[in-house]
Design a protein around this motif. Structure first.
Motif, PDB file in Angstrom:
ATOM      1  N   ASN A 209     -33.623  15.463  35.610  1.00 47.86           N
ATOM      2  CA  ASN A 209     -34.376  16.695  35.905  1.00 47.86           C
ATOM      3  C   ASN A 209     -35.885  16.471  35.957  1.00 47.86           C
ATOM      4  O   ASN A 209     -36.661  17.334  35.557  1.00 47.86           O
ATOM      5  CB  ASN A 209     -34.055  17.794  34.885  1.00 47.86           C
TER       6      ASN A 209
ATOM      7  N   SER B 253     -30.969   9.673  42.486  1.00 50.90           N
ATOM      8  CA  SER B 253     -29.935  10.154  41.566  1.00 50.90           C
ATOM      9  C   SER B 253     -30.426  10.116  40.121  1.00 50.90           C
ATOM     10  O   SER B 253     -30.077  10.986  39.320  1.00 50.90           O
ATOM     11  CB  SER B 253     -28.638   9.362  41.723  1.00 50.90           C
TER      12      SER B 253
ATOM     13  N   GLU C  37     -32.588  13.135  39.677  1.00 51.27           N
ATOM     14  CA  GLU C  37     -31.753  14.336  39.620  1.00 51.27           C
ATOM     15  C   GLU C  37     -31.089  14.479  38.255  1.00 51.27           C
ATOM     16  O   GLU C  37     -31.110  15.557  37.658  1.00 51.27           O
ATOM     17  CB  GLU C  37     -30.690  14.267  40.715  1.00 51.27           C
TER      18      GLU C  37
END
Length: 150
Positions: free
Chosen positions: A34, A28, A31
């Motif tokens: 990026n 996470s 994510e």
């Protein structure tokens, strides 16, 4: 995570093993930031932290007591100072077998420096760090354990 990635993504001679805090899923974090990890980055698959330390030449950290465990295993540590208002470094007074960096170039240079430390200099730094850690903790004795026993 971004600091570490930006610092070492182009240094293929370094194998970077990421081991996040158990309550912070790395996926996470990647994510949200990026980030796409370069081939020299991997996520630890070891169940025990000690297994990762056995294969490590240095531990890079921000605010974790894992730095203390690394030192106890003889692994040098590098604290990444993100210029927080309050220093979260549990080893803020230690000056031996620990380095502090705050920019990407300094991290690379420090890792290279640690790689070149001779055995004698390393042993002195290790012994100094162990003396510091002895003062950091109380010895395991009955009088100190009373606080935790009902």
């Amino acid at each position: 995570l971004k600091f570490l990635h930006d610092s070492l993504k182009d240094r293929s001679e370094y194998n970077v093993i990421l081991r996040p805090h158990p309550f912070t899923p790395l996926e996470s974090m990647l994510e949200k930031s990026n980030l796409r990890l370069k081939p020299n980055f991997a996520i630890s698959t070891k169940s025990r932290f000690e297994e990762d330390l056995e294969n490590s030449n240095v531990l890079v950290y921000v605010d974790t007591t894992s730095s203390i465990e690394a030192l106890m295993c003889g692994v040098p540590v590098i604290y990444v100072d993100l210029k927080e208002p309050i220093c979260p470094d549990p080893l803020f007074k230690l000056n031996s077998l620990k380095w502090t960096v705050s920019d990407k170039n300094a991290l690379r240079e420090t890792i290279d420096y640690i790689s070149d430390i001779g055995d004698g200099a390393y042993l002195k730094k290790y012994n100094d760090a162990m003396e510091y850690l002895k003062k950091y903790f109380y010895p395991v004795e009955e009088k100190y354990l009373k606080e935790f026993i009902n």
